[in-house]
Enzyme design. Structure first.
Site, short mmCIF file in Angstrom:
data_model
loop_
_atom_site.label_atom_id
_atom_site.label_comp_id
_atom_site.label_asym_id
_atom_site.label_seq_id
_atom_site.Cartn_x
_atom_site.Cartn_y
_atom_site.Cartn_z
N ASN A 1 45.20 37.63 39.88
CA ASN A 1 45.84 36.40 40.35
C ASN A 1 45.88 36.35 41.87
O ASN A 1 46.42 37.26 42.51
CB ASN A 1 47.26 36.32 39.78
CG ASN A 1 47.27 36.20 38.27
OD1 ASN A 1 47.19 35.10 37.74
ND2 ASN A 1 47.35 37.32 37.58
N GLU B 1 43.56 40.05 34.32
CA GLU B 1 43.43 38.96 35.28
C GLU B 1 43.66 39.48 36.69
O GLU B 1 44.35 40.49 36.89
CB GLU B 1 44.42 37.81 35.00
CG GLU B 1 44.10 37.01 33.75
CD GLU B 1 44.96 35.75 33.65
OE1 GLU B 1 45.51 35.31 34.69
OE2 GLU B 1 45.08 35.22 32.53
N ARG C 1 56.02 41.69 31.14
CA ARG C 1 56.46 40.43 30.52
C ARG C 1 56.22 40.54 29.02
O ARG C 1 55.07 40.50 28.56
CB ARG C 1 55.71 39.27 31.17
CG ARG C 1 56.03 39.15 32.66
CD ARG C 1 54.99 38.38 33.43
NE ARG C 1 53.69 39.03 33.39
CZ ARG C 1 52.58 38.50 33.89
NH1 ARG C 1 52.61 37.33 34.46
NH2 ARG C 1 51.44 39.16 33.81
N LYS D 1 40.44 34.53 36.14
CA LYS D 1 39.97 35.15 34.89
C LYS D 1 38.65 35.90 35.12
O LYS D 1 38.51 37.07 34.76
CB LYS D 1 39.76 34.08 33.82
CG LYS D 1 40.96 33.18 33.54
CD LYS D 1 42.09 33.91 32.90
CE LYS D 1 43.15 32.95 32.35
NZ LYS D 1 43.78 32.08 33.35
N ASP E 1 47.11 41.55 36.42
CA ASP E 1 47.70 41.56 35.09
C ASP E 1 47.07 42.69 34.30
O ASP E 1 45.83 42.77 34.19
CB ASP E 1 47.48 40.22 34.38
CG ASP E 1 48.36 39.12 34.96
OD1 ASP E 1 49.25 39.45 35.76
OD2 ASP E 1 48.16 37.95 34.60
N ARG F 1 52.68 42.65 35.31
CA ARG F 1 52.26 42.10 36.60
C ARG F 1 52.41 43.20 37.65
O ARG F 1 53.51 43.65 37.94
CB ARG F 1 53.11 40.89 36.96
CG ARG F 1 52.97 40.39 38.39
CD ARG F 1 51.54 39.99 38.77
NE ARG F 1 50.96 39.02 37.89
CZ ARG F 1 51.16 37.70 37.98
NH1 ARG F 1 51.96 37.22 38.91
NH2 ARG F 1 50.55 36.88 37.15
N LYS G 1 40.55 32.06 25.61
CA LYS G 1 41.34 31.32 26.59
C LYS G 1 40.45 30.58 27.57
O LYS G 1 39.30 30.98 27.83
CB LYS G 1 42.28 32.27 27.35
CG LYS G 1 41.61 33.45 28.04
CD LYS G 1 42.66 34.40 28.60
CE LYS G 1 42.05 35.64 29.22
NZ LYS G 1 43.07 36.57 29.74
#
Length: 320
Positions: free
Chosen positions: A282, A280, A224, A124, A272, A209, A159
Protein backbone atom coordinates in the site's frame (compact mmCIF):
# COMPACT_ATOMS: atom_id res chain seq x y z
CA UNK A 1 8.69 23.94 8.58
CA UNK A 2 5.63 24.52 6.42
CA UNK A 3 3.93 21.17 5.77
CA UNK A 4 0.98 20.84 3.39
CA UNK A 5 -1.26 17.79 3.47
CA UNK A 6 -3.10 16.80 0.30
CA UNK A 7 -6.04 14.92 1.77
CA UNK A 8 -9.75 14.26 1.53
CA UNK A 9 -12.10 16.90 3.00
CA UNK A 10 -11.22 17.62 6.64
CA UNK A 11 -14.92 17.31 7.48
CA UNK A 12 -14.72 13.57 6.73
CA UNK A 13 -11.90 12.86 9.21
CA UNK A 14 -12.60 10.51 12.11
CA UNK A 15 -9.86 11.93 14.27
CA UNK A 16 -9.91 9.14 16.86
CA UNK A 17 -8.42 6.80 14.25
CA UNK A 18 -7.28 8.89 11.27
CA UNK A 19 -3.57 8.52 10.46
CA UNK A 20 -3.39 11.81 8.57
CA UNK A 21 -4.76 13.58 11.65
CA UNK A 22 -2.08 11.86 13.75
CA UNK A 23 0.58 13.21 11.37
CA UNK A 24 -0.90 16.73 11.55
CA UNK A 25 -1.08 16.61 15.34
CA UNK A 26 2.56 15.56 15.67
CA UNK A 27 3.70 18.19 13.15
CA UNK A 28 1.78 20.89 15.03
CA UNK A 29 3.16 19.68 18.39
CA UNK A 30 6.66 20.32 17.03
CA UNK A 31 5.76 23.84 15.99
CA UNK A 32 5.45 23.23 12.25
CA UNK A 33 2.87 25.19 10.28
CA UNK A 34 0.18 22.80 9.04
CA UNK A 35 -1.75 23.38 5.82
CA UNK A 36 -4.42 21.32 4.06
CA UNK A 37 -5.79 21.14 0.54
CA UNK A 38 -7.72 18.76 -1.68
CA UNK A 39 -6.77 17.37 -5.05
CA UNK A 40 -9.31 19.61 -6.77
CA UNK A 41 -7.55 22.66 -5.27
CA UNK A 42 -4.43 22.18 -7.43
CA UNK A 43 -3.99 24.36 -10.49
CA UNK A 44 -1.45 24.48 -13.32
CA UNK A 45 -1.31 27.97 -14.78
CA UNK A 46 1.43 29.39 -16.99
CA UNK A 47 3.59 26.39 -16.16
CA UNK A 48 3.39 26.79 -12.37
CA UNK A 49 1.58 24.42 -10.00
CA UNK A 50 -0.26 26.16 -7.19
CA UNK A 51 -2.95 25.10 -4.76
CA UNK A 52 -5.72 26.80 -2.85
CA UNK A 53 -4.51 25.91 0.65
CA UNK A 54 -5.79 26.53 4.16
CA UNK A 55 -3.57 26.88 7.17
CA UNK A 56 -5.16 25.06 10.10
CA UNK A 57 -4.65 25.24 13.85
CA UNK A 58 -5.52 22.15 15.87
CA UNK A 59 -7.83 22.94 18.79
CA UNK A 60 -7.66 19.70 20.77
CA UNK A 61 -11.45 19.45 20.64
CA UNK A 62 -13.09 16.24 19.39
CA UNK A 63 -15.63 17.92 17.10
CA UNK A 64 -14.41 21.33 15.97
CA UNK A 65 -10.90 19.88 15.89
CA UNK A 66 -9.31 22.55 13.74
CA UNK A 67 -9.55 26.29 13.23
CA UNK A 68 -8.89 27.43 9.65
CA UNK A 69 -7.31 30.63 8.45
CA UNK A 70 -8.55 32.19 5.19
CA UNK A 71 -7.52 30.07 2.18
CA UNK A 72 -4.82 31.39 -0.13
CA UNK A 73 -3.14 30.41 -3.38
CA UNK A 74 0.41 29.17 -2.83
CA UNK A 75 3.03 27.57 -5.06
CA UNK A 76 3.58 24.00 -3.87
CA UNK A 77 7.31 24.60 -4.15
CA UNK A 78 7.07 27.07 -1.25
CA UNK A 79 6.36 24.29 1.26
CA UNK A 80 9.09 22.36 3.03
CA UNK A 81 7.07 19.18 2.50
CA UNK A 82 3.89 18.16 0.70
CA UNK A 83 2.35 14.96 2.11
CA UNK A 84 0.18 13.04 -0.37
CA UNK A 85 -2.65 11.49 1.67
CA UNK A 86 -5.48 11.31 -0.86
CA UNK A 87 -7.43 8.11 -0.37
CA UNK A 88 -8.33 5.88 -3.33
CA UNK A 89 -10.15 5.18 -5.60
CA UNK A 90 -7.07 5.29 -7.77
CA UNK A 91 -8.95 6.57 -10.80
CA UNK A 92 -7.85 8.92 -13.57
CA UNK A 93 -8.47 11.96 -11.38
CA UNK A 94 -5.98 10.49 -8.91
CA UNK A 95 -3.51 9.94 -11.76
CA UNK A 96 -3.96 13.52 -12.99
CA UNK A 97 -3.21 14.64 -9.44
CA UNK A 98 0.09 12.77 -9.47
CA UNK A 99 1.01 14.44 -12.77
CA UNK A 100 0.45 17.87 -11.22
CA UNK A 101 2.47 16.92 -8.14
CA UNK A 102 5.27 15.64 -10.38
CA UNK A 103 5.34 18.98 -12.20
CA UNK A 104 5.46 20.69 -8.80
CA UNK A 105 8.45 18.51 -7.88
CA UNK A 106 10.32 19.79 -10.93
CA UNK A 107 9.65 23.29 -9.64
CA UNK A 108 11.20 22.46 -6.27
CA UNK A 109 8.37 20.88 -4.27
CA UNK A 110 9.25 17.99 -1.93
CA UNK A 111 6.42 15.48 -2.19
CA UNK A 112 6.02 12.36 -0.04
CA UNK A 113 5.28 9.78 -1.36
CA UNK A 114 6.86 10.59 -4.71
CA UNK A 115 4.03 10.93 -7.27
CA UNK A 116 5.69 8.82 -9.97
CA UNK A 117 6.38 6.07 -7.42
CA UNK A 118 2.71 6.01 -6.41
CA UNK A 119 1.72 5.64 -10.06
CA UNK A 120 4.27 2.89 -10.66
CA UNK A 121 3.20 0.75 -7.69
CA UNK A 122 -0.25 -0.69 -8.10
CA UNK A 123 -1.05 -1.86 -4.60
CA UNK A 124 -2.02 -5.36 -5.74
CA UNK A 125 0.36 -5.89 -8.67
CA UNK A 126 3.47 -4.66 -6.86
CA UNK A 127 3.77 -7.96 -5.01
CA UNK A 128 4.82 -9.49 -8.33
CA UNK A 129 8.20 -7.81 -7.87
CA UNK A 130 8.71 -9.78 -4.66
CA UNK A 131 7.28 -13.18 -5.57
CA UNK A 132 9.60 -14.95 -3.09
CA UNK A 133 7.22 -13.71 -0.38
CA UNK A 134 3.85 -14.39 -2.03
CA UNK A 135 1.42 -17.29 -2.12
CA UNK A 136 0.57 -18.72 -5.60
CA UNK A 137 -0.89 -15.82 -7.59
CA UNK A 138 -2.42 -15.32 -11.03
CA UNK A 139 -3.20 -11.97 -12.68
CA UNK A 140 -5.37 -12.33 -15.75
CA UNK A 141 -8.66 -11.42 -17.42
CA UNK A 142 -8.92 -14.85 -19.09
CA UNK A 143 -11.82 -16.84 -17.59
CA UNK A 144 -10.29 -20.17 -18.64
CA UNK A 145 -7.00 -19.40 -16.90
CA UNK A 146 -8.81 -18.26 -13.76
CA UNK A 147 -10.86 -21.46 -13.74
CA UNK A 148 -7.70 -23.52 -14.18
CA UNK A 149 -6.07 -21.67 -11.27
CA UNK A 150 -9.03 -22.58 -9.07
CA UNK A 151 -8.94 -26.19 -10.23
CA UNK A 152 -5.25 -26.40 -9.31
CA UNK A 153 -5.44 -24.72 -5.89
CA UNK A 154 -9.01 -25.49 -4.83
CA UNK A 155 -9.61 -22.68 -2.34
CA UNK A 156 -8.87 -19.24 -3.81
CA UNK A 157 -9.39 -15.52 -3.34
CA UNK A 158 -10.38 -13.38 -6.34
CA UNK A 159 -10.23 -9.58 -6.22
CA UNK A 160 -10.09 -6.47 -8.43
CA UNK A 161 -6.80 -4.65 -8.90
CA UNK A 162 -8.20 -1.25 -7.98
CA UNK A 163 -10.20 -1.97 -4.83
CA UNK A 164 -9.69 -0.70 -1.30
CA UNK A 165 -10.98 -1.57 2.15
CA UNK A 166 -11.70 -5.16 1.09
CA UNK A 167 -14.23 -4.13 -1.56
CA UNK A 168 -14.90 -6.73 -4.26
CA UNK A 169 -13.01 -9.61 -2.62
CA UNK A 170 -14.48 -13.10 -3.06
CA UNK A 171 -13.49 -16.48 -1.69
CA UNK A 172 -14.34 -19.55 -3.79
CA UNK A 173 -13.83 -22.85 -2.02
CA UNK A 174 -13.06 -26.32 -3.34
CA UNK A 175 -16.66 -26.91 -4.49
CA UNK A 176 -16.38 -24.02 -6.95
CA UNK A 177 -19.73 -22.58 -5.86
CA UNK A 178 -20.46 -19.41 -7.88
CA UNK A 179 -17.00 -19.45 -9.50
CA UNK A 180 -18.40 -18.64 -12.93
CA UNK A 181 -20.53 -15.79 -11.63
CA UNK A 182 -17.64 -14.31 -9.63
CA UNK A 183 -15.28 -14.44 -12.61
CA UNK A 184 -17.88 -12.92 -14.94
CA UNK A 185 -18.63 -10.12 -12.47
CA UNK A 186 -15.04 -9.21 -11.55
CA UNK A 187 -13.64 -9.47 -15.09
CA UNK A 188 -16.71 -7.92 -16.74
CA UNK A 189 -16.90 -11.01 -18.94
CA UNK A 190 -13.19 -11.12 -19.70
CA UNK A 191 -12.62 -7.40 -20.24
CA UNK A 192 -11.05 -6.49 -16.87
CA UNK A 193 -7.85 -7.89 -15.33
CA UNK A 194 -8.14 -9.28 -11.79
CA UNK A 195 -6.01 -11.15 -9.28
CA UNK A 196 -6.45 -14.70 -7.99
CA UNK A 197 -4.50 -16.01 -5.02
CA UNK A 198 -4.40 -19.30 -3.20
CA UNK A 199 -6.37 -18.91 0.03
CA UNK A 200 -4.16 -18.45 3.10
CA UNK A 201 -5.77 -20.12 6.15
CA UNK A 202 -3.74 -17.92 8.50
CA UNK A 203 -6.22 -15.11 7.77
CA UNK A 204 -8.07 -16.29 10.89
CA UNK A 205 -5.18 -14.78 12.88
CA UNK A 206 -5.41 -11.53 10.98
CA UNK A 207 -4.39 -9.59 7.89
CA UNK A 208 -1.34 -7.79 9.29
CA UNK A 209 -0.52 -4.21 8.35
CA UNK A 210 3.24 -3.75 8.59
CA UNK A 211 4.21 -0.08 8.30
CA UNK A 212 7.58 0.84 6.79
CA UNK A 213 8.84 4.43 7.17
CA UNK A 214 11.86 5.58 5.17
CA UNK A 215 12.89 1.96 4.65
CA UNK A 216 12.59 0.94 8.32
CA UNK A 217 9.78 -1.16 9.79
CA UNK A 218 7.61 0.04 12.65
CA UNK A 219 8.25 -2.65 15.32
CA UNK A 220 4.54 -3.46 15.70
CA UNK A 221 1.97 -4.61 13.14
CA UNK A 222 -1.79 -4.28 13.34
CA UNK A 223 -3.43 -7.66 12.80
CA UNK A 224 -6.89 -7.01 11.36
CA UNK A 225 -8.88 -10.05 12.37
CA UNK A 226 -12.04 -11.10 10.44
CA UNK A 227 -15.22 -11.41 12.45
CA UNK A 228 -17.95 -14.03 12.21
CA UNK A 229 -18.13 -15.67 8.78
CA UNK A 230 -16.28 -12.79 7.11
CA UNK A 231 -13.13 -13.68 5.15
CA UNK A 232 -11.87 -10.08 5.03
CA UNK A 233 -9.88 -8.62 7.89
CA UNK A 234 -10.04 -5.01 6.66
CA UNK A 235 -11.18 -2.58 9.35
CA UNK A 236 -13.59 -1.10 6.80
CA UNK A 237 -15.15 -4.57 6.46
CA UNK A 238 -15.64 -5.01 10.20
CA UNK A 239 -12.28 -6.50 11.16
CA UNK A 240 -10.91 -5.97 14.66
CA UNK A 241 -7.41 -4.50 14.91
CA UNK A 242 -4.97 -6.07 17.36
CA UNK A 243 -1.43 -4.66 17.58
CA UNK A 244 1.38 -7.19 17.97
CA UNK A 245 5.17 -7.31 17.63
CA UNK A 246 6.54 -8.15 14.20
CA UNK A 247 7.31 -11.81 13.65
CA UNK A 248 10.65 -12.86 12.19
CA UNK A 249 8.94 -13.33 8.83
CA UNK A 250 7.23 -9.92 9.02
CA UNK A 251 10.60 -8.33 9.71
CA UNK A 252 12.30 -10.27 6.91
CA UNK A 253 9.71 -9.03 4.41
CA UNK A 254 9.82 -5.44 5.67
CA UNK A 255 13.61 -5.25 5.81
CA UNK A 256 13.91 -6.68 2.29
CA UNK A 257 11.32 -4.41 0.68
CA UNK A 258 11.90 -1.30 2.80
CA UNK A 259 15.20 -0.03 1.39
CA UNK A 260 14.12 -0.81 -2.19
CA UNK A 261 10.86 1.09 -1.88
CA UNK A 262 12.46 4.00 0.01
CA UNK A 263 15.04 4.38 -2.76
CA UNK A 264 12.14 4.73 -5.21
CA UNK A 265 10.69 7.62 -3.23
CA UNK A 266 8.14 5.80 -1.09
CA UNK A 267 8.64 7.29 2.36
CA UNK A 268 5.61 5.51 3.85
CA UNK A 269 4.46 2.04 2.84
CA UNK A 270 1.92 -0.31 4.34
CA UNK A 271 2.72 -3.97 3.69
CA UNK A 272 -0.15 -6.42 4.07
CA UNK A 273 0.99 -9.80 5.33
CA UNK A 274 -1.19 -12.86 6.00
CA UNK A 275 0.67 -15.58 7.84
CA UNK A 276 4.05 -15.71 6.09
CA UNK A 277 2.87 -14.22 2.80
CA UNK A 278 2.94 -10.69 1.34
CA UNK A 279 -0.44 -9.84 -0.19
CA UNK A 280 -0.34 -6.09 -0.93
CA UNK A 281 2.01 -3.09 -0.99
CA UNK A 282 0.00 0.00 0.00
CA UNK A 283 1.48 3.31 -1.15
CA UNK A 284 -1.42 5.78 -1.50
CA UNK A 285 -2.45 6.56 2.09
CA UNK A 286 -1.41 3.75 4.49
CA UNK A 287 -3.21 3.82 7.82
CA UNK A 288 -3.20 2.18 11.31
CA UNK A 289 -0.98 4.79 13.01
CA UNK A 290 -3.33 5.47 15.89
CA UNK A 291 -4.38 1.88 16.51
CA UNK A 292 -0.75 0.79 16.88
CA UNK A 293 0.15 3.77 19.07
CA UNK A 294 -2.90 3.42 21.31
CA UNK A 295 -2.29 -0.28 21.94
CA UNK A 296 1.52 -0.34 22.23
CA UNK A 297 2.67 3.16 23.15
CA UNK A 298 4.98 3.28 20.12
CA UNK A 299 4.51 6.70 18.51
CA UNK A 300 4.18 5.96 14.79
CA UNK A 301 3.37 9.58 13.88
CA UNK A 302 6.56 10.76 15.60
CA UNK A 303 8.62 8.26 13.58
CA UNK A 304 6.94 9.51 10.40
CA UNK A 305 7.47 13.23 11.09
CA UNK A 306 11.09 12.44 12.04
CA UNK A 307 11.48 10.97 8.54
CA UNK A 308 9.79 13.93 6.85
CA UNK A 309 12.10 16.36 8.69
CA UNK A 310 15.18 14.34 7.80
CA UNK A 311 14.26 14.04 4.12
CA UNK A 312 13.42 17.74 3.91
CA UNK A 313 16.80 18.65 5.43
CA UNK A 314 18.60 16.39 2.95
CA UNK A 315 16.73 18.00 0.04
CA UNK A 316 17.53 21.49 1.31
CA UNK A 317 21.22 20.63 1.62
CA UNK A 318 21.31 19.36 -1.97
CA UNK A 319 19.67 22.55 -3.19
CA UNK A 320 22.08 24.84 -1.30
Amino acid sequence: MKIAFLADPLSTFKIYKDSTFAMMREAARRGHAVYAFEQRDMVLEEGVVTAWVTRIHLTGEPDAWYRPEPAETVKLSEFDAVIERKDPPFDMEYVYGTYLLELAERQGARVFNRPSAIRDHNEKLSIGQFSQFTSPTLVSSNPAMLRAFHEKHGDVILKPLDGMGGAGIFRVRDDGMNLGSVIETLTDNGKRTIMAQKFIPAIVKGDKRVLVIDGKPVPFALARIPQGNEVRGNLAAGGIGVAQPLTERDREIAETLGPVLAERGLLLVGLDVIGDFLTEVNVTSPTCFQEITDQTGFDVAAMFIDAVEQQSRKAAQKES
